[in-house]
Design a protein around this motif. Structure first.
Motif, PDB file in Angstrom:
ATOM      1  N   LEU A  29       7.485  -4.064   7.547  1.00  0.00           N
ATOM      2  CA  LEU A  29       8.581  -4.558   7.050  1.00  0.00           C
ATOM      3  C   LEU A  29       8.388  -4.765   5.332  1.00  0.00           C
ATOM      4  O   LEU A  29       9.171  -4.470   4.468  1.00  0.00           O
ATOM      5  CB  LEU A  29       9.231  -5.712   7.465  1.00  0.00           C
ATOM      6  N   GLY A  30       7.000  -5.287   5.216  1.00  0.00           N
ATOM      7  CA  GLY A  30       6.703  -5.728   3.970  1.00  0.00           C
ATOM      8  C   GLY A  30       6.525  -4.091   2.971  1.00  0.00           C
ATOM      9  O   GLY A  30       6.775  -4.515   1.704  1.00  0.00           O
ATOM     10  N   GLU A  31       6.331  -3.203   3.673  1.00  0.00           N
ATOM     11  CA  GLU A  31       6.066  -2.139   2.893  1.00  0.00           C
ATOM     12  C   GLU A  31       7.713  -1.614   2.376  1.00  0.00           C
ATOM     13  O   GLU A  31       7.893  -1.270   1.051  1.00  0.00           O
ATOM     14  CB  GLU A  31       5.567  -0.812   3.400  1.00  0.00           C
ATOM     15  N   PHE A  32       8.801  -1.821   3.129  1.00  0.00           N
ATOM     16  CA  PHE A  32      10.062  -1.669   2.780  1.00  0.00           C
ATOM     17  C   PHE A  32      10.638  -2.461   1.641  1.00  0.00           C
ATOM     18  O   PHE A  32      10.996  -2.054   0.745  1.00  0.00           O
ATOM     19  CB  PHE A  32      10.864  -1.765   3.939  1.00  0.00           C
ATOM     20  N   GLU A  33       9.979  -3.729   1.755  1.00  0.00           N
ATOM     21  CA  GLU A  33      10.253  -4.614   0.636  1.00  0.00           C
ATOM     22  C   GLU A  33       9.690  -4.457  -0.518  1.00  0.00           C
ATOM     23  O   GLU A  33      10.367  -4.283  -1.653  1.00  0.00           O
ATOM     24  CB  GLU A  33      10.055  -6.157   1.412  1.00  0.00           C
ATOM     25  N   ALA A  34       8.404  -3.771  -0.467  1.00  0.00           N
ATOM     26  CA  ALA A  34       7.684  -3.577  -1.944  1.00  0.00           C
ATOM     27  C   ALA A  34       8.182  -2.322  -2.481  1.00  0.00           C
ATOM     28  O   ALA A  34       8.544  -2.492  -3.783  1.00  0.00           O
ATOM     29  CB  ALA A  34       6.256  -3.146  -1.366  1.00  0.00           C
ATOM     30  N   GLY A  35       8.911  -1.389  -1.751  1.00  0.00           N
ATOM     31  CA  GLY A  35       9.554  -0.144  -2.149  1.00  0.00           C
ATOM     32  C   GLY A  35      11.000  -0.625  -2.652  1.00  0.00           C
ATOM     33  O   GLY A  35      11.237  -0.217  -3.975  1.00  0.00           O
ATOM     34  N   LEU A  36      11.638  -1.563  -2.125  1.00  0.00           N
ATOM     35  CA  LEU A  36      12.886  -1.843  -2.585  1.00  0.00           C
ATOM     36  C   LEU A  36      12.600  -2.768  -3.971  1.00  0.00           C
ATOM     37  O   LEU A  36      13.559  -2.434  -4.786  1.00  0.00           O
ATOM     38  CB  LEU A  36      13.441  -2.759  -1.720  1.00  0.00           C
ATOM     39  N   VAL A  37      11.767  -3.677  -3.939  1.00  0.00           N
ATOM     40  CA  VAL A  37      11.482  -4.304  -5.150  1.00  0.00           C
ATOM     41  C   VAL A  37      11.227  -3.266  -6.508  1.00  0.00           C
ATOM     42  O   VAL A  37      11.613  -3.438  -7.692  1.00  0.00           O
ATOM     43  CB  VAL A  37      10.440  -5.600  -4.961  1.00  0.00           C
ATOM     44  N   ALA A  38      10.321  -2.407  -6.151  1.00  0.00           N
ATOM     45  CA  ALA A  38       9.680  -1.477  -7.056  1.00  0.00           C
ATOM     46  C   ALA A  38      10.825  -0.647  -7.634  1.00  0.00           C
ATOM     47  O   ALA A  38      10.857  -0.549  -8.755  1.00  0.00           O
ATOM     48  CB  ALA A  38       8.570  -0.666  -6.461  1.00  0.00           C
ATOM     49  N   ALA A  39      11.891  -0.350  -6.784  1.00  0.00           N
ATOM     50  CA  ALA A  39      13.111   0.416  -6.987  1.00  0.00           C
ATOM     51  C   ALA A  39      13.965  -0.382  -8.273  1.00  0.00           C
ATOM     52  O   ALA A  39      14.223   0.368  -9.337  1.00  0.00           O
ATOM     53  CB  ALA A  39      13.798   0.955  -5.992  1.00  0.00           C
ATOM     54  N   PHE A  40      14.027  -1.758  -7.943  1.00  0.00           N
ATOM     55  CA  PHE A  40      14.925  -2.333  -8.962  1.00  0.00           C
ATOM     56  C   PHE A  40      13.961  -2.863 -10.150  1.00  0.00           C
ATOM     57  O   PHE A  40      14.771  -3.082 -11.297  1.00  0.00           O
ATOM     58  CB  PHE A  40      15.388  -3.666  -8.196  1.00  0.00           C
ATOM     59  N   PHE A  41      12.881  -3.236  -9.865  1.00  0.00           N
ATOM     60  CA  PHE A  41      11.971  -3.795 -10.851  1.00  0.00           C
ATOM     61  C   PHE A  41      10.832  -3.434 -11.358  1.00  0.00           C
ATOM     62  O   PHE A  41       9.978  -3.976 -12.227  1.00  0.00           O
ATOM     63  CB  PHE A  41      11.730  -5.425 -10.462  1.00  0.00           C
ATOM     64  N   GLY A  42      10.408  -2.396 -10.786  1.00  0.00           N
ATOM     65  CA  GLY A  42       9.087  -1.542 -11.136  1.00  0.00           C
ATOM     66  C   GLY A  42       7.845  -1.940 -10.297  1.00  0.00           C
ATOM     67  O   GLY A  42       8.021  -2.911  -9.434  1.00  0.00           O
ATOM     68  N   ILE A  43       6.847  -1.028 -10.413  1.00  0.00           N
ATOM     69  CA  ILE A  43       5.732  -1.003  -9.533  1.00  0.00           C
ATOM     70  C   ILE A  43       4.974  -2.437  -9.460  1.00  0.00           C
ATOM     71  O   ILE A  43       4.525  -3.031  -8.797  1.00  0.00           O
ATOM     72  CB  ILE A  43       4.932   0.167  -9.552  1.00  0.00           C
ATOM     73  N   THR A  44       4.689  -2.846 -11.032  1.00  0.00           N
ATOM     74  CA  THR A  44       3.839  -3.848 -11.141  1.00  0.00           C
ATOM     75  C   THR A  44       4.616  -5.340 -10.749  1.00  0.00           C
ATOM     76  O   THR A  44       3.962  -5.891 -10.041  1.00  0.00           O
ATOM     77  CB  THR A  44       3.608  -3.911 -12.788  1.00  0.00           C
TER      78      THR A  44
ATOM     79  N   THR B 107       0.973  -1.051  -0.066  1.00  0.00           N
ATOM     80  CA  THR B 107      -0.013  -0.072  -0.011  1.00  0.00           C
ATOM     81  C   THR B 107       0.630   1.370  -0.080  1.00  0.00           C
ATOM     82  O   THR B 107       0.296   2.308  -0.445  1.00  0.00           O
ATOM     83  CB  THR B 107      -1.015  -0.071   1.118  1.00  0.00           C
ATOM     84  N   SER B 108       2.377   1.214   0.295  1.00  0.00           N
ATOM     85  CA  SER B 108       3.184   2.403   0.280  1.00  0.00           C
ATOM     86  C   SER B 108       3.309   2.717  -1.155  1.00  0.00           C
ATOM     87  O   SER B 108       3.610   3.846  -1.546  1.00  0.00           O
ATOM     88  CB  SER B 108       4.492   1.938   1.034  1.00  0.00           C
ATOM     89  N   LEU B 109       2.863   1.881  -2.111  1.00  0.00           N
ATOM     90  CA  LEU B 109       3.058   2.270  -3.574  1.00  0.00           C
ATOM     91  C   LEU B 109       1.800   2.650  -4.205  1.00  0.00           C
ATOM     92  O   LEU B 109       1.729   3.176  -5.186  1.00  0.00           O
ATOM     93  CB  LEU B 109       3.447   1.059  -4.238  1.00  0.00           C
ATOM     94  N   LEU B 110       0.923   2.932  -3.139  1.00  0.00           N
ATOM     95  CA  LEU B 110      -0.433   3.418  -3.722  1.00  0.00           C
ATOM     96  C   LEU B 110      -0.567   4.823  -4.330  1.00  0.00           C
ATOM     97  O   LEU B 110      -1.152   5.164  -5.351  1.00  0.00           O
ATOM     98  CB  LEU B 110      -1.541   3.124  -2.659  1.00  0.00           C
ATOM     99  N   PRO B 111       0.158   5.708  -3.629  1.00  0.00           N
ATOM    100  CA  PRO B 111       0.246   7.026  -4.259  1.00  0.00           C
ATOM    101  C   PRO B 111       0.965   7.112  -5.560  1.00  0.00           C
ATOM    102  O   PRO B 111       0.241   7.807  -6.207  1.00  0.00           O
ATOM    103  CB  PRO B 111       1.385   7.826  -3.424  1.00  0.00           C
ATOM    104  N   ILE B 112       1.853   6.203  -5.775  1.00  0.00           N
ATOM    105  CA  ILE B 112       2.505   6.040  -7.160  1.00  0.00           C
ATOM    106  C   ILE B 112       1.539   5.687  -8.247  1.00  0.00           C
ATOM    107  O   ILE B 112       1.028   5.928  -9.329  1.00  0.00           O
ATOM    108  CB  ILE B 112       3.851   5.410  -7.311  1.00  0.00           C
ATOM    109  N   VAL B 113       0.788   4.448  -7.909  1.00  0.00           N
ATOM    110  CA  VAL B 113      -0.131   3.776  -8.668  1.00  0.00           C
ATOM    111  C   VAL B 113      -1.202   4.597  -8.759  1.00  0.00           C
ATOM    112  O   VAL B 113      -1.762   4.912  -9.949  1.00  0.00           O
ATOM    113  CB  VAL B 113      -0.623   2.251  -7.928  1.00  0.00           C
ATOM    114  N   ALA B 114      -1.656   5.359  -7.866  1.00  0.00           N
ATOM    115  CA  ALA B 114      -2.908   6.232  -8.173  1.00  0.00           C
ATOM    116  C   ALA B 114      -2.486   7.369  -9.020  1.00  0.00           C
ATOM    117  O   ALA B 114      -3.367   7.816 -10.021  1.00  0.00           O
ATOM    118  CB  ALA B 114      -3.517   6.910  -6.928  1.00  0.00           C
ATOM    119  N   ASP B 115      -1.284   7.914  -8.931  1.00  0.00           N
ATOM    120  CA  ASP B 115      -0.941   9.033  -9.961  1.00  0.00           C
ATOM    121  C   ASP B 115      -0.440   8.558 -11.281  1.00  0.00           C
ATOM    122  O   ASP B 115      -0.861   8.997 -12.218  1.00  0.00           O
ATOM    123  CB  ASP B 115       0.168   9.793  -9.280  1.00  0.00           C
ATOM    124  N   LYS B 116       0.545   7.741 -11.236  1.00  0.00           N
ATOM    125  CA  LYS B 116       1.123   7.486 -12.655  1.00  0.00           C
ATOM    126  C   LYS B 116       0.681   6.207 -13.300  1.00  0.00           C
ATOM    127  O   LYS B 116       0.596   6.290 -14.658  1.00  0.00           O
ATOM    128  CB  LYS B 116       2.577   6.997 -12.263  1.00  0.00           C
TER     129      LYS B 116
END
Length: 169
Positions: A145-160, A25-34
């Motif tokens: 911790l999962g939100e951190f993991e999601a951000g880390l994976v998104a930084a390397f491989f993308g949001i989707t 859900t930490s990626l939700l602002p980016i998903v909503a916008d982009k």
């Protein structure tokens, strides 16, 4: 007590791993916008979607008794969280994303009710307070911790890829 009671070990481990991986859900602002190109109001509704799903689940689980054998419902609800998370990750439609997030909230609520009931019934009275503390490690630690993991994976491989891989895991 936790490590000597297999049902506690397995439900806590599953709880931690599931909330760790489907936390995006930490990626939700980016998903909503982009991705969804929605407004601040649209974003607000997306944030509320998991709560709406959980509210629906709360009404249902408070009005109707859970079946006697809840293990399968527990596993299905955890799997449903993963499926709804995958839908959230691949969706490019606002309403589908909203529904997927509501589904995550609903499924998470059902699994939480089953886990909490199990923990209260299995835990001896003398250990209940300490068991609640141990439970909070998993309840609060996994998703954060999962939100951190999601951000880390998104930084390397993308949001989707981040959201979908979390749902698959």
């Amino acid at each position: 007590f936790v490590f000597t009671t297999p049902i506690m070990v397995w439900t806590m481990a599953l709880d931690f791993l599931a909330t760790f991986f489907y936390g995006a859900t930490s990626l939700l602002p980016i998903v909503a916008d982009k991705v969804l190109h929605t407004s601040a109001v649209g974003y607000g509704w997306l944030v509320a979607a998991t709560g709406i799903g959980a509210l629906v689940g709360s009404f249902y689980t408070s009005l109707f008794p859970m079946p006697r054998r809840q293990g399968i419902i527990f596993l299905v609800s955890v799997a449903a969280c993963g499926v709804f998370t995958i839908v959230y990750g691949v969706s490019r439609n606002y309403w589908l994303t909203f529904a997927a997030l509501a589904g995550v909230g609903l499924a998470d609520l059902v699994s939480t009710v089953i886990r909490q009931t199990l923990r209260q019934l299995v835990t001896p009275d003398a250990l209940r307070g300490r068991m609640t503390s141990v439970n909070m490690i998993f309840f609060m630690g996994g998703p954060q911790l999962g939100e951190f993991e999601a951000g880390l994976v998104a930084a390397f491989f993308g949001i989707t890829a981040s959201v979908v891989s979390g749902g698959v895991a």
